[in-house]
Design a protein around this motif. Structure first.
Motif, PDB file in Angstrom:
ATOM      1  N   UNK A  27      38.085  38.791  38.923  1.00 36.28           N
ATOM      2  CA  UNK A  27      37.772  37.933  40.036  1.00 36.28           C
ATOM      3  C   UNK A  27      38.401  38.495  41.285  1.00 36.28           C
ATOM      4  N   UNK A  28      39.708  38.722  41.160  1.00 36.16           N
ATOM      5  CA  UNK A  28      40.358  39.246  42.416  1.00 36.16           C
ATOM      6  C   UNK A  28      39.968  40.704  42.682  1.00 36.16           C
ATOM      7  N   UNK A  61      46.689  39.813  50.732  1.00 30.65           N
ATOM      8  CA  UNK A  61      47.167  38.596  49.843  1.00 30.65           C
ATOM      9  C   UNK A  61      46.572  38.685  48.473  1.00 30.65           C
ATOM     10  N   UNK A  62      45.084  39.169  48.497  1.00 29.97           N
ATOM     11  CA  UNK A  62      44.418  39.224  47.088  1.00 29.97           C
ATOM     12  C   UNK A  62      45.185  40.520  46.305  1.00 29.97           C
ATOM     13  N   UNK A  63      45.884  41.527  46.872  1.00 28.35           N
ATOM     14  CA  UNK A  63      46.529  42.567  46.239  1.00 28.35           C
ATOM     15  C   UNK A  63      47.944  41.854  45.736  1.00 28.35           C
ATOM     16  N   UNK A  64      48.453  41.089  46.573  1.00 24.45           N
ATOM     17  CA  UNK A  64      49.712  40.322  46.175  1.00 24.45           C
ATOM     18  C   UNK A  64      49.435  39.490  44.710  1.00 24.45           C
ATOM     19  N   UNK A  65      48.426  38.811  44.888  1.00 24.28           N
ATOM     20  CA  UNK A  65      48.032  37.985  43.987  1.00 24.28           C
ATOM     21  C   UNK A  65      47.707  38.692  42.310  1.00 24.28           C
ATOM     22  N   UNK A  66      47.077  39.549  42.577  1.00 24.82           N
ATOM     23  CA  UNK A  66      46.669  40.353  41.564  1.00 24.82           C
ATOM     24  C   UNK A  66      48.127  41.314  40.928  1.00 24.82           C
TER      25      UNK A  66
END
Length: 151
Positions: A67-68, A107-112
């Motif tokens: 999803x990310x 932020x998406x890259x950090x979450x991944x």
């Protein structure tokens, strides 16, 4: 879809394990003589359940990771569109939107990255759980899947 199907299969396997566990527990309570064999079956059942829980957790993490990745891809497309605009024609709204997209991508890259780190820590923890400490000669009797620490 593959992940969802496997999660549904795991759910069915959990139900089957639960039924087997109930029957085995009743047999353990009623059968006082063959406790060792029944306890080994119980331990194997618990190990199977733990493996399924681990697989389920890993699948859920992979699903979130996908999803990310999709979200990041969409954000990259939007960002390219804004970056492709002529700087002299960009409005303040365009610049703010470009900045918002860029921050969201970060932020998406950090979450991944957090998911990947968590998954790796989970794998290392599982490897540590499979380590067995045994005296030298007894180690020959273990299955090859076990990690052996010689003492």
């Amino acid at each position: 879809q593959m992940i969802q199907r496997r999660l549904e299969e795991i759910e069915q396997m959990f139900l089957e394990l639960e039924k087997r566990g109930i029957l085995l527990e009743q047999e353990i309570r009623n059968n006082k003589g063959e406790q060792q064999d029944l306890m080994q079956q119980w331990i194997a059942l618990v190990q199977e359940k733990n493996q399924l829980l681990s697989e389920e957790s890993e699948l859920m993490i992979h699903g979130r990771e996908l999803e990310l990745e999709d979200q990041k891809s969409r954000l990259e497309q939007d960002l390219r569109r804004y970056m492709g605009l002529n700087e002299t024609k960009k409005t303040q709204k365009d610049r703010l939107e470009e900045e918002r997209i860029y921050k969201e991508m970060i932020e998406v890259v950090k979450m991944r990255d957090k998911l990947v780190t968590f998954l790796e820590q989970q794998r290392l923890g599982e490897q540590g759980q499979h380590a067995v400490v045994v005296p030298g000669a007894a180690a020959r009797d273990l299955t090859p899947a076990a990690s052996i620490t010689w003492v």
